[in-house]
Enzyme design. Structure first.
Site, mmCIF file in Angstrom:
data_model
loop_
_atom_site.group_PDB
_atom_site.id
_atom_site.type_symbol
_atom_site.label_atom_id
_atom_site.label_comp_id
_atom_site.label_asym_id
_atom_site.label_seq_id
_atom_site.Cartn_x
_atom_site.Cartn_y
_atom_site.Cartn_z
ATOM 1 N N GLU A 180 -1.733 28.768 -21.226
ATOM 2 C CA GLU A 180 -2.281 30.094 -20.998
ATOM 3 C C GLU A 180 -1.201 31.078 -20.557
ATOM 4 O O GLU A 180 -1.254 32.265 -20.910
ATOM 5 C CB GLU A 180 -3.411 30.029 -19.975
ATOM 6 C CG GLU A 180 -4.666 29.309 -20.472
ATOM 7 C CD GLU A 180 -4.539 27.793 -20.524
ATOM 8 O OE1 GLU A 180 -3.535 27.255 -20.002
ATOM 9 O OE2 GLU A 180 -5.432 27.138 -21.086
ATOM 10 N N LEU A 194 -1.176 24.905 -26.200
ATOM 11 C CA LEU A 194 -2.086 24.861 -25.059
ATOM 12 C C LEU A 194 -1.336 25.301 -23.804
ATOM 13 O O LEU A 194 -0.832 24.469 -23.053
ATOM 14 C CB LEU A 194 -2.578 23.413 -24.919
ATOM 15 C CG LEU A 194 -3.883 23.098 -24.210
ATOM 16 C CD1 LEU A 194 -4.090 21.590 -24.168
ATOM 17 C CD2 LEU A 194 -4.054 23.710 -22.882
ATOM 18 N N HIS A 251 -15.470 24.677 -15.330
ATOM 19 C CA HIS A 251 -15.983 25.307 -16.548
ATOM 20 C C HIS A 251 -17.090 26.286 -16.151
ATOM 21 O O HIS A 251 -18.045 26.490 -16.886
ATOM 22 C CB HIS A 251 -16.538 24.266 -17.534
ATOM 23 C CG HIS A 251 -15.532 23.282 -18.016
ATOM 24 N ND1 HIS A 251 -15.200 22.134 -17.318
ATOM 25 C CD2 HIS A 251 -14.767 23.262 -19.135
ATOM 26 C CE1 HIS A 251 -14.277 21.465 -17.986
ATOM 27 N NE2 HIS A 251 -13.998 22.119 -19.085
ATOM 28 N N ALA A 265 -12.573 30.872 -18.495
ATOM 29 C CA ALA A 265 -11.977 31.732 -17.468
ATOM 30 C C ALA A 265 -11.324 30.890 -16.376
ATOM 31 O O ALA A 265 -10.361 31.322 -15.745
ATOM 32 C CB ALA A 265 -13.041 32.650 -16.866
ATOM 33 N N ASP A 266 -11.829 29.674 -16.172
ATOM 34 C CA ASP A 266 -11.260 28.765 -15.178
ATOM 35 C C ASP A 266 -9.794 28.423 -15.502
ATOM 36 O O ASP A 266 -9.081 27.920 -14.637
ATOM 37 C CB ASP A 266 -12.055 27.468 -15.157
ATOM 38 C CG ASP A 266 -13.556 27.702 -15.131
ATOM 39 O OD1 ASP A 266 -14.200 27.303 -14.168
ATOM 40 O OD2 ASP A 266 -14.086 28.296 -16.090
#
Ligand SMILES: Cc1ncc(C[n+]2csc(CCOP(=O)(O)OP(=O)(O)O)c2C)c(N)n1
Lengths: 336, 442
Positions: A60, A58, A129, A84-85
């Site tokens: 990004e 986890l 979100h 995308a957040d």
């Protein structure tokens, strides 16, 4: 042809590309065994193997970083960012690395990564979100930015994105995954019998950099993308103004020709996007229109956008541009 | 089946044993770990090999190297029979332990109530802490009320410890007029300045370096209070985890950094978060003490948190604590764990259930009875029913009694700048306000 929702269309594109090109691999948070929190990669691990479709830690920043490295070393990775957040921990890798590899090495090193991520509001996701961060990336030369609005385009554009030799940020409006959205959440809709809901089962491309005119009209031009395509379409039908509706599909490279032809014809234009107004991509479009079409314009160009605030939870319907706001803007630009 | 074939939770990443697998007839192969159990498998866990008393309790300002075994072992106090043993036994009074039990039962009742409200469509989302109540409740009780908390979304137990009313918490989840954050955030994203509970955001891990910064501020200003933060083991993969540890090792501020290892990050097992042995063991590389503790052992969590807090208060700096537990519920109301893990994993978890274990202990020492437990559960269920009712008196999702739409523009800046003033007028004048209201399907 088959009726597909946008998730199935994306899944189909990934499936085809995994089968066609051994260098394509798919990974992200929960994308392996589970098939993704939105199910976009469902069944792909079983079919193509754990080495090609897998979970990641986890992180990004890590996901984008390894994708860049894999691409530099010959693969064609298609990572997923769960929302995308949550793309921002990968921002440095995207904007300083992914976008600039080709340029800084004189074309010697390239990173053909297609980064998929669900964006936009309409699912009561609150601040984190719901975001539409496309403008951050349109501001970074070297990246292509794609936002489909139908299952048909999603599949064709995803295939083109994976095949192009440039990095692509592929934003999927999650409110459209299961059906179109006209702005009213009471109208539960599926993609059945809806434009763009019929999808070829096999391989096809939808070209990058090409907008599509979804409705022709003479009174005004509406330029938009993503979820707002559907809200705008309904707004045009409801308000009875004969507006031309352009779905950009690709923000970079921008199909200025289609916009120019339309605005030269109508002389009036409204740009609609979900993201906040200030420095939104609408500003770029409007600047380009005035450069290209100034002498044909009859009225100032208007924007209907998300407010310049974070995306609120309980008030999301007052936050997102709705039919009424779009109709009002259309009336205003066609007033005199 | 031998113990070797059972999954040893001590070594999630498999450590060195796996390395040989990577090479395949001279060619390299990508190693992609798989969870030990998936649906259809029969979960087999090895019992914890560590016992209470195995590990000494060093003095608070011990050198970090003295905690080497604590970072890879497991601090326990309650043994499998419910007896409190060993040097880590915090020697709490029976009243304190009963208070801990009561708070854990209350938060479980709260979570259960909220989950059923979500299932009835009365909440847009919900997320429970079932199975890991001891993590928040014992730690919350071991800290002082001035200590600043930077939790993740799964430590709601801290709020009950800090005296928030369940009705107030439920108002946040509904996002009604009783929510002082005006319904801006999704459910369970609590914030309470009076409780020294810092606003929760959804992007995971961001709170860890923030907690370190807040602790630096406490040291900078010469205060006595300390800071504590929590994140999940999945989140320990984020860069923010490492930023936090490194800055904490450099500036040695008074902070307790907790990794809640509940085995699962949505569908990915903790072996996807690390290829190493334990999360606590990472601390050593940063020159920080690391302690791994049985997170379902209320007494052990209390003791380890007290130790780390005392060390911080005495100027000894940060501690990394790994709490070994199991996420017994779904990740959230949007999740269905039957798709990716066997149903009975939680039941077979060698650490058991934190509430059951504390009941067992209290009963064993003659400080609790079945009747008292029944009464407690009933009382808590009634409390949460009443709390939820009270919360709904401030508005429901259905009646749309949310904050007025123009409040969307408040708190973006300390004062409304001109462009937002203009946008607010646009929203009000065009009376768009009414249009979206309560048009969500219920
Ligand atoms: C930066 C970021 N990426 C992804 C997510 C989506 N997400 C929310 S919770 C979660 C899993 C977290 O697992 P873990 O850290 O183990 O905590 P747990 O939920 O088990 O308590 C994910 C991937 C997120 N919230 N933030």
């Amino acid at each position: 042809m088959a009726t597909m929702n946008m998730i199935q269309a994306i899944n189909s594109a990934l499936d085809l590309m995994l089968a066609r090109d051994p260098d394509v691999c798919v990974f992200g948070e929960d994308t392996g065994y589970f098939g993704g929190v939105f199910r976009a990669t469902e069944g792909l691990q079983q079919k193509h193997g754990r080495n090609r479709v897998f979970d990641t830690p986890l992180a990004e920043g890590g996901i984008v970083g390894i994708a860049v490295g894999m691409a530099v070393n010959g693969l064609r990775p298609v990572p997923e960012i769960q929302f995308a957040d949550y793309i921002y921990p990968g921002f440095d890798q995207i904007t300083n690395e992914l976008a600039k590899f080709r340029y800084r090495s004189g074309g010697e090193w390239t990173a053909p990564v297609t980064l998929r991520t669900p964006c936009g509001g309409g699912i009561r996701g609150g601040l984190y979100h719901s975001q539409s961060p496309e403008a951050y990336f349109t501001h970074t030369p070297g990246l292509s930015v794609v936002v489909p609005s139908t299952p048909h385009d999603a599949k064709g554009l995803l295939i083109s994105s994976i095949e192009t030799d440039d990095p692509v940020l592929f934003f999927e409006p999650k409110r459209l995954y299961r059906g179109p959205f006209d702005g009213n959440p009471q109208h539960g809709q599926t993609w059945e019998n809806k434009p763009g809901g019929d999808v070829p089962v096999g391989y096809y491309q939808t070209p990058l950099g090409k907008a599509v005119v979804l409705r022709s009209g003479d009174a005004a031009t509406v330029v938009t993308w993503g979820t707002m395509v559907h809200v705008a379409r309904e707004a045009i039908e409801q308000c009875g103004i004969d507006a031309e509706l352009i779905d950009l599909r690709t923000l970079v490279p921008l199909d200025l020709e289609t916009i120019r032809d339309s605005v030269n014809k109508t002389g009036r234009c409204v740009v609609v996007h979900e993201a906040p107004r200030t420095s939104g991509f609408g500003a770029e479009i409007i600047a380009s229109i005035q450069e290209e079409c100034f002498w044909k314009l009859e009225m100032p160009i208007l924007r209907v956008t998300g407010w310049d605030t974070p995306f609120p939870h309980t008030q999301e319907l007052q936050y997102m541009p709705n039919q009424q706001r779009i109709a009002r803007a259309l009336k205003k630009v066609t007033e005199i | 089946m031998t113990d070797k074939q059972r999954f040893r939770v001590e070594n999630p990443g498999g450590g060195e044993a796996r390395n040989a697998e990577c090479s395949h007839g001279g060619q390299l192969r990508l190693h992609v770990p798989e969870a030990p159990h998936r649906p259809g498998d029969e979960p087999r866990f090895a019992k914890f090999s560590q016992q209470p008393g195995d590990l000494p309790c060093p003095r608070p300002l011990a050198a970090y190297q003295e905690l080497h075994d604590h970072a890879t072992g497991l601090v326990r106090v309650l043994d499998d029979e419910g007896t409190a043993l060993g040097p880590w036994n915090p020697q709490l009074t029976a009243d304190t332990v009963r208070q801990g039990l009561e708070t854990m039962v209350r938060i479980r009742a709260y979570d259960t109530r909220m989950l059923s409200a979500q299932r009835q469509g009365r909440l847009s989302f919900c997320l429970e802490s079932r199975g890991e109540e001891a993590v928040a409740v014992a730690a919350g009780m071991a800290l002082l009320s001035d200590d600043l908390l930077f939790p993740s979304y799964r430590q709601q137990g801290l709020l009950l410890v800090r005296g928030l009313s369940p009705a107030e918490m439920a108002c946040q989840c509904i996002g009604n007029s009783g929510d002082h954050c005006q319904g801006r955030q999704m459910p369970v994203h609590y914030s309470s300045k009076p409780a020294n509970f810092v606003s929760i955001s959804s992007p995971v891990g961001t709170q860890f370096p923030q907690a370190v910064g807040a602790a630096m501020a406490a040291a900078y200003r010469g205060e006595r209070n300390i800071v504590a933060s929590w994140l999940g083991e999945g989140t320990a993969a984020q860069g923010d985890f490492h930023y936090a540890l490194n800055f904490a090792s450099v500036y040695r501020p008074p902070v307790v950094l907790n990794v809640v290892n509940n085995q699962w990050a949505i569908s990915t097992h903790c072996n996807m978060a690390t290829g190493g042995k334990t999360f606590a063991a990472r601390a050593e590389a940063y020159g920080v003490p690391g302690i791994r503790v049985d997170g379902n052992d209320f007494l052990a969590v209390h003791a380890v948190t007290s130790w780390a807090a005392e060390r911080a208060r005495q100027g000894g700096g940060p501690t990394l604590v790994e709490l070994l537990t199991y996420r017994a519920g779904a990740h959230s109301s949007s999740d269905d764990p039957r798709r990716y893990r066997p149903n009975d994993e939680a039941r077979l978890w060698p650490g058991g259930d934190p509430i059951e274990r504390l009941i067992h202990h209290l009963t064993k020492i003659g400080e609790w009875s079945d009747q008292q437990q029944q009464d407690l559960v009933q009382r808590c269920e009634q409390e949460m029913l009443a709390a939820y009712k009270e919360a709904e008196s401030h508005g429901t999702l259905a009646d749309g009694s949310q904050a007025p739409p123009e409040t969307i523009f408040d708190d973006v800046y300390h004062q409304l700048p001109p462009h937002l003033e203009q946008q607010r007028q646009e929203l009000c004048e065009e009376s768009l306000a009414e249009e979206g209201k309560s048009s969500w399907p219920q």
